[in-house]
Write a protein that holds these residues in place. Structure first.
Motif, PDB file in Angstrom:
ATOM      1  N   GLU A  90     -12.902  -0.469  -7.022  1.00 18.20           N
ATOM      2  CA  GLU A  90     -11.809   0.106  -7.807  1.00 18.20           C
ATOM      3  C   GLU A  90     -10.443  -0.419  -7.398  1.00 18.20           C
ATOM      4  N   ARG A  91     -10.365  -0.949  -6.175  1.00 23.80           N
ATOM      5  CA  ARG A  91      -9.041  -1.362  -5.698  1.00 23.80           C
ATOM      6  C   ARG A  91      -9.181  -2.551  -4.740  1.00 23.80           C
ATOM      7  N   PHE A  98      -1.154   4.539  -0.774  1.00 25.54           N
ATOM      8  CA  PHE A  98      -2.544   4.216  -0.468  1.00 25.54           C
ATOM      9  C   PHE A  98      -2.700   4.043   1.043  1.00 25.54           C
ATOM     10  N   THR A  99      -3.910   4.262   1.523  1.00 26.14           N
ATOM     11  CA  THR A  99      -4.259   3.952   2.904  1.00 26.14           C
ATOM     12  C   THR A  99      -5.288   2.827   2.905  1.00 26.14           C
ATOM     13  N   ASN A 100      -5.581   2.294   4.084  1.00 31.94           N
ATOM     14  CA  ASN A 100      -6.592   1.234   4.186  1.00 31.94           C
ATOM     15  C   ASN A 100      -7.939   1.692   3.650  1.00 31.94           C
ATOM     16  N   ASN A 101      -8.249   2.963   3.809  1.00 41.30           N
ATOM     17  CA  ASN A 101      -9.528   3.486   3.342  1.00 41.30           C
ATOM     18  C   ASN A 101      -9.637   3.535   1.823  1.00 41.30           C
ATOM     19  N   ASP A 102      -8.510   3.387   1.131  1.00 48.78           N
ATOM     20  CA  ASP A 102      -8.520   3.399  -0.329  1.00 48.78           C
ATOM     21  C   ASP A 102      -8.834   2.026  -0.922  1.00 48.78           C
ATOM     22  N   VAL A 103      -8.981   1.015  -0.066  1.00 46.99           N
ATOM     23  CA  VAL A 103      -9.163  -0.365  -0.518  1.00 46.99           C
ATOM     24  C   VAL A 103     -10.617  -0.787  -0.348  1.00 46.99           C
ATOM     25  N   ASP A 104     -11.187  -1.377  -1.403  1.00 48.85           N
ATOM     26  CA  ASP A 104     -12.580  -1.822  -1.350  1.00 48.85           C
ATOM     27  C   ASP A 104     -12.737  -3.177  -0.669  1.00 48.85           C
ATOM     28  N   GLU A 140      -5.793  -3.016  -9.543  1.00 53.38           N
ATOM     29  CA  GLU A 140      -6.682  -1.956 -10.025  1.00 53.38           C
ATOM     30  C   GLU A 140      -7.031  -2.230 -11.481  1.00 53.38           C
ATOM     31  N   LEU A 172       0.830  -1.208   0.000  1.00 51.87           N
ATOM     32  CA  LEU A 172       0.000   0.000   0.000  1.00 51.87           C
ATOM     33  C   LEU A 172       0.863   1.256   0.000  1.00 51.87           C
TER      34      LEU A 172
END
Length: 335
Positions: free
Chosen positions: A131-132, A73-79, A175, A68
């Motif tokens: 998205e991720r 990226f942060t954890n919040n960016d992961v679906d 992605e 990440l």
């Protein structure tokens, strides 16, 4: 949407890319011929933790955080977070997911979990559900020996055809339509059971599954082994990879110098590794840590193999069912 081609293989319409990845290992893997290619290695099996099981969780979490952080990226960016391991009830993945607080899908495909995660992640993105995606898998020599056979402190003897479970973890960030190696096809394996009951003889047990999946990839895509720059199997080791080549030769498919087995390669000629490496992280470390970084490999098949037994099943005298899943990964010039 993914389109089925042939009987067992699917072609992805979208460009599902590995935009970031990371590998973390234990001391034996660091000392091996590919040690310098891994992102982080620990000098002792406990990785500074109080148990081998907690050490494995640290390996997995480190790999995810590095993958990440590489793209900020942060954890919040992961679906969704997709992971699996070898320990009972995939406890490494479960406890890691609890700390990450990302929606979680847990998998168990034994040592095939690395590729199974790539397949599930690709389907998730291809369907437009996110998205991720982050995938991860791990294994730990001492934790696995304690669960499946005997604690390492016991000092039990093992046969020369046995394999050494790899201590490590690998993680990817997937992605759609971004730069990076692209997952273009996947093939879902069938469970094979050839009646092998020896829990040390994983190579012999898994080779028929790998041969079947590779044959299906070649048949479904109307391609031959020489059409690929690299064909990788997960962890058949020296014994299983020889059996695989014999099985494919009988079917008219001849693997040449473009074929490698991650388990046979990861420890080089270290005699203490016996027939080679195994474990969920074996194919992940070699694929992400080394082979995908080499420019000469533009079109790759990765087939990860797994033995789906448990201590309960083989202690009751049952044979060992196995499976192998495959993906095709391509690196285009503009990547």
């Amino acid at each position: 949407m993914a389109k089925k081609i042939g009987k067992y293989t699917y072609k992805l319409d979208s460009s599902i890319n590995i935009v970031s990845s990371a590998t973390v290992t234990g001391p034996k893997e660091k000392k091996g011929p590919y040690g310098k290619h891994f992102d982080l290695s620990y000098s002792e099996l406990t990785c500074g933790e109080k148990s081998f099981e907690k050490a494995e969780k640290k390996l997995m979490k480190d790999a995810i955080e590095k993958a990440l952080d590489c793209k900020k990226f942060t954890n919040n960016d992961v679906d969704v977070f997709i992971a699996g391991d070898l320990l009972n009830q995939i406890i490494t993945s479960n406890f890691t997911a609890a700390e990450l607080s990302i929606p979680f899908l847990g998998l168990f495909g034994a040592c095939s979990t690395f590729v199974e995660g790539l397949i599930v992640g690709s389907i998730f993105l291809e369907s437009g559900c996110g998205e991720r995606v982050v995938t991860a898998t791990s294994s730990h020599y001492a934790a696995v020996e304690r669960q499946y056979r005997f604690p390492t402190e016991y000092g039990g003897q093992v046969p020369g055809y046995a394999q050494h479970t790899v201590t490590g973890a690998g993680s990817t960030v997937l992605e759609v339509k971004k730069k990076g190696p692209s997952i273009t096809h996947f093939t879902v394996g069938k469970v094979y059971d050839k009646g092998i009951k020896d829990p040390y003889d994983m190579g012999s047990a898994m080779a028929p599954s790998a041969a079947d999946t590779l044959k299906n990839i070649f048949d479904d895509t109307n391609q031959n082994p020489e059409d690929f720059d690299l064909i990788l199997t997960g962890d058949l080791g020296q014994v299983g990879s020889k059996i695989l080549k014999d099985l494919l030769n009988e079917g008219g498919y001849f693997l040449g110098t473009n074929y490698m087995d991650c388990g046979a390669e990861i420890y080089g000629d270290d005699p203490s590794a016996l027939s080679g490496g195994s474990g969920c992280s074996c194919s992940a470390l070699m694929t992400l840590g080394y082979y995908l970084k080499q420019n000469e490999y533009k079109k790759i098949i990765i087939v990860a193999t797994g033995s789906l037994h448990s201590p309960t099943s083989y202690q009751q005298g049952n044979s060992i069912p196995t499976i192998a899943h495959g993906v095709i990964i391509e690196k285009k010039e503009d990547m």
